[in-house]
Design an enzyme around this catalytic site. Structure first.
Site, short mmCIF file in Angstrom:
data_model
loop_
_atom_site.label_atom_id
_atom_site.label_comp_id
_atom_site.label_asym_id
_atom_site.label_seq_id
_atom_site.Cartn_x
_atom_site.Cartn_y
_atom_site.Cartn_z
N GLY A 239 0.97 -1.21 -0.26
CA GLY A 239 0.06 0.04 -0.32
C GLY A 239 0.62 1.54 0.12
O GLY A 239 0.13 2.32 -0.29
N GLY A 275 3.72 -3.68 -3.72
CA GLY A 275 3.97 -4.07 -5.06
C GLY A 275 4.18 -2.27 -5.85
O GLY A 275 5.56 -2.56 -5.94
N ARG A 316 -5.54 2.26 -16.24
CA ARG A 316 -5.70 3.30 -14.60
C ARG A 316 -6.31 4.93 -15.02
O ARG A 316 -7.28 5.11 -14.34
CB ARG A 316 -3.77 4.09 -14.49
CG ARG A 316 -3.36 2.32 -13.63
CD ARG A 316 -2.45 2.19 -13.10
NE ARG A 316 -2.80 2.83 -11.23
CZ ARG A 316 -2.71 3.57 -10.99
NH1 ARG A 316 -2.56 4.81 -11.83
NH2 ARG A 316 -2.85 3.51 -9.89
N CYS A 348 -12.70 2.69 -29.41
CA CYS A 348 -14.19 3.40 -29.43
C CYS A 348 -14.72 3.74 -28.63
O CYS A 348 -16.12 2.99 -28.25
CB CYS A 348 -14.78 2.49 -30.99
SG CYS A 348 -13.83 2.01 -31.65
N1 LLP Z 1 -1.47 -6.90 -1.32
C1 LLP Z 1 -2.83 -6.64 -0.58
C2 LLP Z 1 -3.48 -7.94 -0.50
C3 LLP Z 1 -3.55 -6.14 -1.90
O1 LLP Z 1 -5.06 -6.79 -1.99
C4 LLP Z 1 -2.35 -4.89 -2.83
C5 LLP Z 1 -3.13 -4.29 -3.82
C6 LLP Z 1 -1.17 -5.48 -2.21
C7 LLP Z 1 -0.84 -6.09 -1.16
C8 LLP Z 1 -0.58 -4.94 -2.97
O2 LLP Z 1 -0.75 -3.52 -2.98
P1 LLP Z 1 0.41 -1.74 -3.29
O3 LLP Z 1 2.03 -1.94 -2.49
O4 LLP Z 1 0.73 -2.08 -4.93
O5 LLP Z 1 -0.34 -0.70 -3.58
N2 LLP Z 1 -5.14 -1.54 -9.94
C9 LLP Z 1 -4.79 -0.64 -8.65
C10 LLP Z 1 -4.40 -1.78 -7.87
C11 LLP Z 1 -4.94 -2.24 -6.82
C12 LLP Z 1 -4.53 -3.08 -6.11
C13 LLP Z 1 -5.36 -4.05 -5.23
N3 LLP Z 1 -4.12 -4.62 -4.29
C14 LLP Z 1 -4.10 0.39 -9.22
O6 LLP Z 1 -4.09 0.34 -10.45
O7 LLP Z 1 -3.49 1.57 -8.75
#
Ligand code: LLP
Length: 420
Positions: A239, A275, A316, A348
């Site tokens: 996050g 992530g 996005r 489109c």
């Molecule tokens: N752990 C869990 C259980 C998650 O659901 C997620 C992301 C992460 C870790 C990793 O989170 P990060 O460190 O990347 O913030 N598609 C969206 C983001 C969706 C995130 C979903 N879960 C975007 O493009 O902003």
């Protein structure tokens, strides 16, 4: 800090001019910098040196095998949310005992596959899921290691679609109900309780919500102790946000220091599931301008730059109205006039845009643009909508590059379809 910079007015990825790669690979394509991936992994992971921890990269952010392999070689584990991600993580060389499995909808097949692989733990998100895991583990004659994902009801102050730690979200089990689930699990023959987890959302730009969630989890771990349930792994999810535009997210080191300070009195292994913060600014999308046009019908004239990448390649902007900086690969002169334009794709739908009302220098058809900060949730969220084959992915290492995923062909597009 990343390795996409102008040198002599030409955009480079590390020591390789982006335009040279475009010439060989064609456009559009995703381009990643290995040095940036390694630097970001290390910057995040090293913040936790001094405490028992395991960084499990969130595969959903960027799931290319070569990229997962970079992290595997650095000791990284994986946070997975599907059987497909398990397959990828293992194929990329990530050790099963460093894999954790999150997600509200694990199927029987997926649970079986994860048990066969011998993953570190399941982050269980509902009472029914616990029952299912017990049943399958019993059938297989093995023990499933589990943590429960606690929903701490904390506002992460981010985009509504990527907030996950509020009571109204579908994720996890409310703290108040989790205790009874731990007690239930304790009695189950094929379940071993090993942890507790929580993940409150993505692209967080403040530390406070993490701390608030962590304190709730810590309190809960205290309650478990009273029931003689001892937690070995505390998983704080992912996050941490990144800079797309003018955000001011915490530096990973400050994030790590704040977490460490909270956990001083606890004896368990901290698990992290980053992530975006690792791959987000380590990848770009390179696209070629096809046309420019001005529509004069409305109240004010509207300028468009039409590119060969679209919402199927990078969703996005369309999905979250997300901002991605767009840089010409050939750096424009500082004094070059700029106009307000929409940068759009060929799909489109009016929702097919990379940027709206963006000040951009004059660009000609044939020029290359780099859509920045696409390394997380870029390619991994792409589709073949409008029958557009998935683009290539390229990894740069110094002055060398390697295609780490071939551009799909038209034959790839129809693979598996039946023509009577
Ligand atoms: N752990 C869990 C259980 C998650 O659901 C997620 C992301 C992460 C870790 C990793 O989170 P990060 O460190 O990347 O913030 N598609 C969206 C983001 C969706 C995130 C979903 N879960 C975007 O493009 O902003």
């Amino acid at each position: 800090m990343n390795y996409f910079t102008y040198k002599n007015s030409i955009l480079y990825c590390e020591d390789k001019p982006v335009q040279d790669i475009a010439q060989e690979v064609g456009t559009p394509f995703y381009l990643y910098s290995k040095a940036t991936l390694q630097r970001h992994f290390d910057a995040f992971d090293s913040g936790f040196t001094g405490m028992k921890h395991q960084t499990c990269f969130a595969v959903k952010a960027c799931s290319n095998l070569s990229i997962l392999n970079v992290f595997a070689k650095m000791g990284g584990g994986a946070d997975i949310v599907s059987g497909g991600e398990l397959f990828r993580a293992m194929k990329a060389g990530i050790e099963p005992q460093k894999i954790i499995y999150s997600g509200v909808g694990k199927t029987k097949t997926e649970i079986r596959q994860a048990l066969e692989a011998g993953i570190l733990m399941f982050n269980v998100e509902s009472p029914q899921e616990l029952g299912r895991i017990q049943e399958i583990a019993a059938e297989m004659g093995c023990t499933a290691r589990v943590a429960f994902r606690i929903n701490p009801d904390v506002d992460p102050k981010t985009h509504a679609y990527i907030s996950t730690g509020l009571a109204k979200n579908k994720f996890g089990i409310p703290v108040d109900e989790a205790l009874q689930e731990y007690l239930r699990a304790k009695e189950m023959e094929n379940i071993e309780i090993v942890g507790v987890s929580c993940h409150i959302g993505s692209q967080l730009t403040q530390i406070d919500p993490f701390i608030e969630a962590l304190r709730k989890v810590k309190n809960f771990v205290g309650r478990l102790e009273q029931e003689d349930i001892h937690i070995q792994h505390l998983d704080l999810g992912g996050g941490v946000g990144i800079v797309y535009n003018d955000e001011q997210p915490p530096h990973p080191t400050d994030y790590a220091a704040a977490i460490q300070a909270e956990l001083q009195d606890m004896d368990c292994t901290l698990i992290l599931e980053p992530g975006r913060v690792i791959t987000g600014n380590a990848g770009i999308l390179v696209t070629e301008v096809q046309y420019t046009k001005v529509n004069r019908g409305g109240e004010k004239e509207k300028r468009f730059i039409i590119i060969d990448a679209a919402m199927n390649d990078l969703t996005r902007p369309s999905l979250y109205k997300a901002f991605h900086e767009i840089l010409p690969v050939q750096e424009p002169a500082e004094e070059a006039p700029r106009h307000e334009v929409d940068v759009v794709g060929p799909i489109c739908e009016t929702g097919d845009f990379m940027a709206r009302d963006r000040m951009m220098p004059d660009i000609q058809p044939g020029e290359l643009l780099a859509v920045m900060s696409c390394g997380a949730y870029g390619f991994s969220m792409s589709s073949t909508y409008n029958s557009r084959p998935k683009v290539a992915e390229v990894l740069v290492d110094g002055d060398q590059f390697r295609i780490i995923r071939q551009r799909e062909s038209y034959e790839d597009l129809v693979r598996g379809e039946d023509l009577p």
